[in-house]
Design a protein around this motif. Structure first.
Motif, PDB file in Angstrom:
ATOM      1  N   ILE A 223      46.998  43.920  33.045  1.00  0.00           N
ATOM      2  CA  ILE A 223      46.043  44.286  31.941  1.00  0.00           C
ATOM      3  C   ILE A 223      45.138  44.823  32.187  1.00  0.00           C
ATOM      4  N   LEU A 224      45.591  46.087  32.884  1.00  0.00           N
ATOM      5  CA  LEU A 224      44.343  47.244  33.841  1.00  0.00           C
ATOM      6  C   LEU A 224      44.546  48.453  32.738  1.00  0.00           C
ATOM      7  N   ASP A 225      43.704  49.321  32.385  1.00  0.00           N
ATOM      8  CA  ASP A 225      44.334  50.835  31.918  1.00  0.00           C
ATOM      9  C   ASP A 225      45.015  51.900  32.467  1.00  0.00           C
ATOM     10  N   GLY A 226      46.159  51.758  31.474  1.00  0.00           N
ATOM     11  CA  GLY A 226      47.062  52.415  32.651  1.00  0.00           C
ATOM     12  C   GLY A 226      48.010  52.450  32.804  1.00  0.00           C
ATOM     13  N   ASP A 227      47.920  50.681  32.750  1.00  0.00           N
ATOM     14  CA  ASP A 227      49.445  49.985  34.003  1.00  0.00           C
ATOM     15  C   ASP A 227      50.435  50.506  32.926  1.00  0.00           C
ATOM     16  N   PRO A 228      52.034  50.557  33.405  1.00  0.00           N
ATOM     17  CA  PRO A 228      52.965  51.246  31.924  1.00  0.00           C
ATOM     18  C   PRO A 228      53.506  50.288  31.353  1.00  0.00           C
ATOM     19  N   LEU A 229      53.752  48.280  32.053  1.00  0.00           N
ATOM     20  CA  LEU A 229      53.638  47.972  31.235  1.00  0.00           C
ATOM     21  C   LEU A 229      53.247  46.923  30.427  1.00  0.00           C
ATOM     22  N   GLY A 230      51.870  46.779  31.439  1.00  0.00           N
ATOM     23  CA  GLY A 230      50.668  46.168  30.473  1.00  0.00           C
ATOM     24  C   GLY A 230      50.083  45.877  29.135  1.00  0.00           C
ATOM     25  N   GLY A 231      50.120  47.572  28.627  1.00  0.00           N
ATOM     26  CA  GLY A 231      50.194  48.158  27.407  1.00  0.00           C
ATOM     27  C   GLY A 231      48.328  47.476  26.948  1.00  0.00           C
ATOM     28  N   ALA A 233      43.994  48.086  28.067  1.00  0.00           N
ATOM     29  CA  ALA A 233      43.104  49.040  28.498  1.00  0.00           C
ATOM     30  C   ALA A 233      41.818  48.507  29.282  1.00  0.00           C
ATOM     31  N   ILE A 234      42.144  47.442  30.868  1.00  0.00           N
ATOM     32  CA  ILE A 234      40.459  46.806  31.020  1.00  0.00           C
ATOM     33  C   ILE A 234      40.286  47.628  31.990  1.00  0.00           C
ATOM     34  N   SER A 235      38.877  47.646  32.554  1.00  0.00           N
ATOM     35  CA  SER A 235      39.102  48.383  32.920  1.00  0.00           C
ATOM     36  C   SER A 235      38.900  47.960  35.125  1.00  0.00           C
ATOM     37  N   PRO A 236      38.846  48.118  35.948  1.00  0.00           N
ATOM     38  CA  PRO A 236      38.332  47.664  37.000  1.00  0.00           C
ATOM     39  C   PRO A 236      37.086  46.688  37.062  1.00  0.00           C
ATOM     40  N   GLN A 237      36.531  46.730  36.979  1.00  0.00           N
ATOM     41  CA  GLN A 237      35.235  45.644  36.579  1.00  0.00           C
ATOM     42  C   GLN A 237      34.798  45.117  35.565  1.00  0.00           C
ATOM     43  N   GLY A 238      36.401  45.592  35.002  1.00  0.00           N
ATOM     44  CA  GLY A 238      36.924  44.062  33.695  1.00  0.00           C
ATOM     45  C   GLY A 238      37.738  43.270  34.485  1.00  0.00           C
ATOM     46  N   ILE A 239      38.473  43.611  35.419  1.00  0.00           N
ATOM     47  CA  ILE A 239      39.426  42.670  35.929  1.00  0.00           C
ATOM     48  C   ILE A 239      38.563  41.446  36.782  1.00  0.00           C
ATOM     49  N   VAL A 240      36.882  42.202  37.802  1.00  0.00           N
ATOM     50  CA  VAL A 240      36.787  41.810  38.277  1.00  0.00           C
ATOM     51  C   VAL A 240      35.881  40.668  37.741  1.00  0.00           C
ATOM     52  N   LYS A 241      35.499  41.178  36.526  1.00  0.00           N
ATOM     53  CA  LYS A 241      34.272  39.489  35.763  1.00  0.00           C
ATOM     54  C   LYS A 241      35.113  38.634  35.083  1.00  0.00           C
ATOM     55  N   ARG A 242      36.889  39.213  34.641  1.00  0.00           N
ATOM     56  CA  ARG A 242      37.375  38.327  34.696  1.00  0.00           C
ATOM     57  C   ARG A 242      37.508  37.416  35.429  1.00  0.00           C
TER      58      ARG A 242
END
Length: 317
Positions: A223-231, A233-242
């Motif tokens: 889900i990370l912003d820039g992932d070539p397959l996910g599409g 735009a979640i930030s690193p901080q957003g993933i940690v919070k998730r």
């Protein structure tokens, strides 16, 4: 009668319930560099955790090898004959497996880099072997639809599936979507604020609708912003919070949770996974001495130990 297996051997009580094997890291004469997946991601996560002094080699639960008889709990003999043997991660208590989460694989078909149905296998083991475990919830927050476990549990009312994914990307499995009890279809480029609000709302809703005996959390970082397959735009901080949101929801309800790391196709995802684990520890949501959340009840404590051992991470050799 349950089949004979060596996957229930006790793990040392001094170990963190974090599972890893060097065999998770795939190399093939350098050709792995041509693939978008970071084949060394899992080893990097462990190294980051070592650098932060959270773990050491002798405090990690070592993955075990699954036999054909173990895999036949889920897969057909015909399917297994097409595959090499893999590695089984054996957990106890709360569990974070730095590999696993092969959610595109069903009992008779692989797909999307997924060769073994580890989520299905974990739940099948639980229902077969652990008294008192009759309901499971899968919270799948990888960027892709988890069509493998959805197909496997299509008509199984013991398994509640929440799946949040980019609606426009692989696999687009309309048949498998019928198994999703709480479907969250995301748009291209979804960002933190909208994403975290939806995760919070739907995780709470799912666990309020049905309180399971175990949660399997598929925590993909694609889900990370820039992932070539996910599409997305979640930030690193957003993933940690998730991850924090999901673990807090489980802890408030005193439900054991098993986490696998699933997809993530950028070099920086290993650091983010490590940071998330460190955050969960700093918040007191995970701890080496914590047998998670029901230790005052011997039956629940035994259930937690047993269920975590059933989390099957089968990484190709």
């Amino acid at each position: 009668m349950p089949h004979r297996t060596e996957l229930y051997e006790d793990s040392p009580s001094a170990c963190w319930p974090i599972v890893y094997s060097p065999d998770y890291n795939i190399t093939f004469m350098g050709l792995e560099k041509l693939h978008p997946f970071d084949a060394g991601k899992w080893g990097k996560v462990i190294n980051f955790l070592k650098e932060e002094k959270l773990i050491a080699d002798d405090l990690i639960v070592q993955a075990r090898e699954a036999t054909d008889e173990d895999l036949l709990v889920v897969h057909t003999r015909r399917y297994l004959n097409k595959l090499k043997a893999g590695k089984l991660a054996v957990d106890r208590g709360w569990a974070i497996n730095v590999g696993g989460g092969f959610h595109h694989c069903s009992s008779d078909k692989g797909g999307g880099f997924c060769a073994y149905a580890d989520i299905t296998l974990a739940i099948k083991f639980l229902f077969e072997r652990v008294q008192g475990v009759s309901k499971a919830t899968i919270i799948d927050l990888d960027a892709h639809q988890g069509n493998g476990h959805e197909r496997d549990f299509m008509d199984d009312h013991r398994v509640y599936i929440m799946d949040a994914y980019n609606r426009y990307i692989y696999p687009g499995d309309g048949f498998a979507k019928r198994a999703i009890k709480r479907k969250v279809e995301l748009e291209w480029g979804t960002e933190d604020t909208e994403y975290l609000q939806k995760v919070h709302t739907h995780v709470e809703g799912a666990l309020n609708e049905l309180k399971p005996d175990i949660i399997i959390y598929n925590a993909g970082t694609d889900i990370l912003d820039g992932d070539p397959l996910g599409g997305l735009a979640i930030s690193p901080q957003g993933i940690v919070k998730r991850d924090e949101v999901v673990f807090k929801a489980a802890r408030r309800r005193r439900i054991p949770i098993l986490m696998v790391t699933s997809g993530g196709y950028q070099k920086r995802t290993a650091r983010i996974i490590a940071d998330s684990i460190l955050n969960l520890h700093n918040l007191g949501l995970i701890d080496k001495e914590l047998a998670t959340i029901g230790a005052e009840n011997p039956k629940v404590e035994q259930m937690i130990r047993d269920t975590a051992k059933d989390l099957a991470n089968l990484s190709l050799q």
